[in-house]
Design an enzyme around this catalytic site. Structure first.
Site, PDB file in Angstrom:
ATOM      1  N   LYS A  85     -36.619 -14.133   5.972  1.00  0.00           N
ATOM      2  CA  LYS A  85     -35.289 -14.572   5.549  1.00  0.00           C
ATOM      3  C   LYS A  85     -34.586 -15.100   6.797  1.00  0.00           C
ATOM      4  O   LYS A  85     -34.960 -14.768   7.913  1.00  0.00           O
ATOM      5  CB  LYS A  85     -34.519 -13.367   4.993  1.00  0.00           C
ATOM      6  CG  LYS A  85     -33.346 -13.735   4.108  1.00  0.00           C
ATOM      7  CD  LYS A  85     -33.716 -13.803   2.642  1.00  0.00           C
ATOM      8  CE  LYS A  85     -32.493 -14.178   1.826  1.00  0.00           C
ATOM      9  NZ  LYS A  85     -32.754 -14.139   0.391  1.00  0.00           N
ATOM     10  N   GLY A 104     -21.740 -11.287 -15.825  1.00  0.00           N
ATOM     11  CA  GLY A 104     -21.877 -12.441 -14.936  1.00  0.00           C
ATOM     12  C   GLY A 104     -22.681 -13.532 -15.617  1.00  0.00           C
ATOM     13  O   GLY A 104     -23.882 -13.375 -15.855  1.00  0.00           O
ATOM     14  N   VAL A 105     -22.001 -14.623 -15.989  1.00  0.00           N
ATOM     15  CA  VAL A 105     -22.718 -15.715 -16.664  1.00  0.00           C
ATOM     16  C   VAL A 105     -22.643 -16.993 -15.819  1.00  0.00           C
ATOM     17  O   VAL A 105     -22.199 -18.043 -16.263  1.00  0.00           O
ATOM     18  CB  VAL A 105     -22.201 -15.945 -18.112  1.00  0.00           C
ATOM     19  CG1 VAL A 105     -22.771 -14.886 -19.042  1.00  0.00           C
ATOM     20  CG2 VAL A 105     -20.675 -15.941 -18.177  1.00  0.00           C
ATOM     21  N   GLY A 106     -23.080 -16.844 -14.577  1.00  0.00           N
ATOM     22  CA  GLY A 106     -23.177 -17.998 -13.674  1.00  0.00           C
ATOM     23  C   GLY A 106     -24.505 -18.692 -13.917  1.00  0.00           C
ATOM     24  O   GLY A 106     -24.971 -18.791 -15.047  1.00  0.00           O
ATOM     25  N   LYS A 107     -25.125 -19.152 -12.832  1.00  0.00           N
ATOM     26  CA  LYS A 107     -26.361 -19.942 -12.960  1.00  0.00           C
ATOM     27  C   LYS A 107     -27.456 -19.158 -13.708  1.00  0.00           C
ATOM     28  O   LYS A 107     -28.078 -19.676 -14.621  1.00  0.00           O
ATOM     29  CB  LYS A 107     -26.867 -20.355 -11.569  1.00  0.00           C
ATOM     30  CG  LYS A 107     -25.937 -21.353 -10.867  1.00  0.00           C
ATOM     31  CD  LYS A 107     -26.590 -21.974  -9.667  1.00  0.00           C
ATOM     32  CE  LYS A 107     -26.724 -21.024  -8.490  1.00  0.00           C
ATOM     33  NZ  LYS A 107     -25.430 -20.616  -7.881  1.00  0.00           N
ATOM     34  N   VAL A 108     -27.672 -17.912 -13.309  1.00  0.00           N
ATOM     35  CA  VAL A 108     -28.726 -17.121 -13.945  1.00  0.00           C
ATOM     36  C   VAL A 108     -28.255 -16.585 -15.302  1.00  0.00           C
ATOM     37  O   VAL A 108     -28.950 -16.720 -16.317  1.00  0.00           O
ATOM     38  CB  VAL A 108     -29.144 -15.933 -13.040  1.00  0.00           C
ATOM     39  CG1 VAL A 108     -30.141 -15.033 -13.755  1.00  0.00           C
ATOM     40  CG2 VAL A 108     -29.733 -16.448 -11.730  1.00  0.00           C
ATOM     41  N   GLY A 109     -27.067 -15.976 -15.318  1.00  0.00           N
ATOM     42  CA  GLY A 109     -26.582 -15.299 -16.524  1.00  0.00           C
ATOM     43  C   GLY A 109     -26.473 -16.215 -17.728  1.00  0.00           C
ATOM     44  O   GLY A 109     -26.886 -15.848 -18.839  1.00  0.00           O
ATOM     45  N   HIS A 110     -25.973 -17.436 -17.529  1.00  0.00           N
ATOM     46  CA  HIS A 110     -25.770 -18.281 -18.720  1.00  0.00           C
ATOM     47  C   HIS A 110     -27.110 -18.744 -19.290  1.00  0.00           C
ATOM     48  O   HIS A 110     -27.265 -18.886 -20.501  1.00  0.00           O
ATOM     49  CB  HIS A 110     -24.809 -19.456 -18.433  1.00  0.00           C
ATOM     50  CG  HIS A 110     -25.459 -20.727 -17.993  1.00  0.00           C
ATOM     51  ND1 HIS A 110     -25.715 -21.004 -16.666  1.00  0.00           N
ATOM     52  CD2 HIS A 110     -25.907 -21.788 -18.700  1.00  0.00           C
ATOM     53  CE1 HIS A 110     -26.290 -22.199 -16.589  1.00  0.00           C
ATOM     54  NE2 HIS A 110     -26.418 -22.700 -17.807  1.00  0.00           N
TER      55      HIS A 110
HETATM   56  N1  LIG Z   1     -30.097 -18.151  -8.608  1.00  0.00           N
HETATM   57  C1  LIG Z   1     -31.280 -17.555  -8.463  1.00  0.00           C
HETATM   58  O1  LIG Z   1     -32.340 -18.197  -8.597  1.00  0.00           O
HETATM   59  C2  LIG Z   1     -31.370 -16.077  -8.177  1.00  0.00           C
HETATM   60  C3  LIG Z   1     -32.626 -15.538  -7.879  1.00  0.00           C
HETATM   61  C4  LIG Z   1     -32.736 -14.160  -7.677  1.00  0.00           C
HETATM   62  C5  LIG Z   1     -31.595 -13.371  -7.737  1.00  0.00           C
HETATM   63  N2  LIG Z   1     -30.368 -13.939  -7.996  1.00  0.00           N
HETATM   64  C6  LIG Z   1     -29.205 -13.052  -8.065  1.00  0.00           C
HETATM   65  O2  LIG Z   1     -28.605 -13.148  -9.355  1.00  0.00           O
HETATM   66  C7  LIG Z   1     -27.198 -12.953  -9.255  1.00  0.00           C
HETATM   67  C8  LIG Z   1     -26.480 -14.156  -9.859  1.00  0.00           C
HETATM   68  O3  LIG Z   1     -26.868 -15.318  -9.161  1.00  0.00           O
HETATM   69  P1  LIG Z   1     -26.390 -16.767  -9.637  1.00  0.00           P
HETATM   70  O4  LIG Z   1     -27.265 -17.718  -8.936  1.00  0.00           O
HETATM   71  O5  LIG Z   1     -26.295 -16.801 -11.119  1.00  0.00           O
HETATM   72  O6  LIG Z   1     -24.925 -16.805  -8.998  1.00  0.00           O
HETATM   73  P2  LIG Z   1     -23.618 -17.503  -9.577  1.00  0.00           P
HETATM   74  O7  LIG Z   1     -22.631 -17.448  -8.478  1.00  0.00           O
HETATM   75  O8  LIG Z   1     -23.954 -18.803 -10.221  1.00  0.00           O
HETATM   76  O9  LIG Z   1     -23.160 -16.521 -10.771  1.00  0.00           O
HETATM   77  C9  LIG Z   1     -22.564 -15.280 -10.583  1.00  0.00           C
HETATM   78  C10 LIG Z   1     -21.504 -15.122 -11.665  1.00  0.00           C
HETATM   79  O10 LIG Z   1     -20.988 -13.784 -11.604  1.00  0.00           O
HETATM   80  C11 LIG Z   1     -19.587 -13.838 -11.764  1.00  0.00           C
HETATM   81  N3  LIG Z   1     -18.991 -12.629 -11.210  1.00  0.00           N
HETATM   82  C12 LIG Z   1     -18.714 -12.355  -9.897  1.00  0.00           C
HETATM   83  N4  LIG Z   1     -18.175 -11.121  -9.807  1.00  0.00           N
HETATM   84  C13 LIG Z   1     -18.139 -10.614 -11.057  1.00  0.00           C
HETATM   85  C14 LIG Z   1     -17.693  -9.374 -11.595  1.00  0.00           C
HETATM   86  N5  LIG Z   1     -17.190  -8.418 -10.826  1.00  0.00           N
HETATM   87  N6  LIG Z   1     -17.797  -9.192 -12.934  1.00  0.00           N
HETATM   88  C15 LIG Z   1     -18.307 -10.152 -13.736  1.00  0.00           C
HETATM   89  N7  LIG Z   1     -18.730 -11.345 -13.273  1.00  0.00           N
HETATM   90  C16 LIG Z   1     -18.651 -11.572 -11.953  1.00  0.00           C
HETATM   91  C17 LIG Z   1     -19.178 -15.138 -11.105  1.00  0.00           C
HETATM   92  O11 LIG Z   1     -17.927 -15.599 -11.573  1.00  0.00           O
HETATM   93  C18 LIG Z   1     -20.334 -16.057 -11.507  1.00  0.00           C
HETATM   94  O12 LIG Z   1     -20.055 -16.739 -12.724  1.00  0.00           O
HETATM   95  C19 LIG Z   1     -26.919 -12.744  -7.760  1.00  0.00           C
HETATM   96  O13 LIG Z   1     -26.926 -11.353  -7.515  1.00  0.00           O
HETATM   97  C20 LIG Z   1     -28.107 -13.406  -7.086  1.00  0.00           C
HETATM   98  O14 LIG Z   1     -28.354 -12.837  -5.813  1.00  0.00           O
HETATM   99  C21 LIG Z   1     -30.243 -15.270  -8.231  1.00  0.00           C
END
Ligand SMILES: NC(=O)c1ccc[n+]([C@@H]2O[C@H](COP(=O)([O-])OP(=O)(O)OC[C@H]3O[C@@H](n4cnc5c(N)ncnc54)[C@H](O)[C@@H]3O)[C@@H](O)[C@H]2O)c1
Length: 367
Positions: free
Chosen positions: A89, A189-195
């Site tokens: 990393k 959390g419905v960001g990139k992964v959640g949605h």
């Molecule tokens: N993107 C990837 O490929 C990937 C891979 C492995 C792990 N992850 C992990 O998955 C998680 C999400 O990643 P992502 O890429 O979707 O990030 P992201 O920033 O797109 O989404 C995170 C979402 O969580 C919301 N959020 C933040 N604090 C919150 C809270 N207290 N309560 C409810 N919602 C909250 C944010 O508003 C956002 O919509 C992170 O922990 C990341 O490390 C992501």
């Protein structure tokens, strides 16, 4: 304590886990303002791969502590994902909004190149595919590039897919069927992964409730799936009558308080570092909650970017990510056999693979 970059020293806490690392490289380029640390935990299974975090650390010690922990976590994640990759990393110290520049990223790329392939980078907090494109102009060891540049693009596609596979495996173990039809799933959390996870769940016939601190993120999901209910926050998801809790926001969702109140029988989500402190995995097991280890079920993203190394093929990467289903079942079986929580079983299986497969390199090839 170290102070290679001469930063302020607010944090004097000792760095944990330092001894186990193979190599730690400090990189500085004064003109571009680059200050980076690359940590290689081990290369037992192959070159180390892990993302670059661009973050305004208070001081060098905090950055070092973070990169060492993150590199170790990648070694375990890559091993369990069945990849021929070790754990590494990197962190760039600075505010990505202010300090990121073409010169800085390309200078950083040259340091990666100087390691001759011992470390391969990817995106992490504060870095994006476009940044990887710039880094890749100076090194062949950058993944997570844009599709226009031969890259895998947004890794959340297979991260969400892998979490969905892990959840199906958890359902198989708990209910005797992988089907999630009619199961109630709470996605925090419905960001990139959640949605994207919500898309899979709705398609599979699950009933989904969500929460997010971002109104926009909630609206995006509700616009696609009006039947999905939005709850006010994490506490409401925890207290809801759900079968599965899927933390997909930040780390640390599972602590003494949330575990005590949790009504779900399964925890399976995409967030990294879901357990707030050691011992939470035991509390979950004692309450009869089946925990699918975070770094196993969210490894679809690293599987996606690792596929770039041989020339990216989405279908091959997806097939590999679908194996998360089998590995998750295997972890649950080991946990039952050895009488340990699944998080401990996951660590053991990763360590076994690093040791047993890593050992074969000792066989002399004769050329
Ligand atoms: N993107 C990837 O490929 C990937 C891979 C492995 C792990 N992850 C992990 O998955 C998680 C999400 O990643 P992502 O890429 O979707 O990030 P992201 O920033 O797109 O989404 C995170 C979402 O969580 C919301 N959020 C933040 N604090 C919150 C809270 N207290 N309560 C409810 N919602 C909250 C944010 O508003 C956002 O919509 C992170 O922990 C990341 O490390 C992501």
């Amino acid at each position: 304590m170290t102070d290679v970059f001469g930063l302020s020293q607010k944090d004097t806490s000792p760095v944990s886990g330092q001894a186990a690392h193979e190599q730690v490289v400090f990189c500085a380029d004064e003109r571009s303002g680059l200050r980076a640390i690359i940590a290689i935990h081990n290369t037992a299974l192959g070159p180390s791969l892990g993302g670059t975090r661009f973050y305004p650390y208070d001081n060098e010690q905090a950055a070092l502590a973070d990169v060492l922990n993150l590199a170790r976590a990648m070694a375990y994640k890559n091993a369990l994902a069945g990849l021929d990759l070790g754990g590494g990393k990197a962190v760039i110290i600075g505010d990505p909004a202010k300090d990121k520049s073409e010169a800085l990223l390309r200078a950083y790329g040259r340091f990666i190149e100087s390691l001759g392939g011992r470390y391969i980078t990817a995106c992490d907090v504060g870095t994006y595919s476009e940044d990887m494109d710039l880094i890749a102009r100076e090194t062949t060891y950058a993944t997570g590039r844009t599709p226009a540049n031969g890259g895998a693009g947004d890794s959340s596609i297979l991260t969400a897919f892998g979490v969905f596979q892990g959840m199906r495996a958890a359902a198989q173990h708990k209910y005797g069927t992988p089907s999630l039809k009619g199961r109630r799933v709470g996605v925090e959390g419905v960001g990139k992964v959640g949605h994207r996870l919500v898309d899979h769940l709705v398609e599979a016939g699950a009933e989904v409730v969500i929460c997010d601190v971002s109104e926009r993120a909630v609206e995006r999901v509700r616009a696609r799936h009006p039947q999905v209910d939005a709850l006010a926050g994490q506490q409401d998801i925890i207290a809801a009558d759900i079968d599965v809790y899927a933390p997909c926001a930040l780390g640390g969702s599972l602590d003494d308080d949330t575990v005590a109140k949790l009504r779900a029988g399964i925890v399976c989500g995409g967030a990294n570092n879901q357990l707030a402190h050691p011992g939470v995995e035991k509390q979950l097991a004692e309450r009869g909650v089946l925990y699918a280890p975070d770094y196993l079920v969210n490894s679809g993203g690293v599987i996606q970017v690792a596929d770039e190394i041989g020339g990216f093929d989405m279908e091959r990467a997806r097939a590999k990510a679908s194996q998360i289903f089998d590995t998750t079942l295997k972890i649950f079986a080991i946990a039952d056999e050895e009488g340990v929580p699944p998080a401990v079983a996951a660590d053991r299986l990763a360590e076994r693979r690093m040791s047993e497969v890593g050992r074969i390199r000792a066989i002399w090839l004769g050329h």
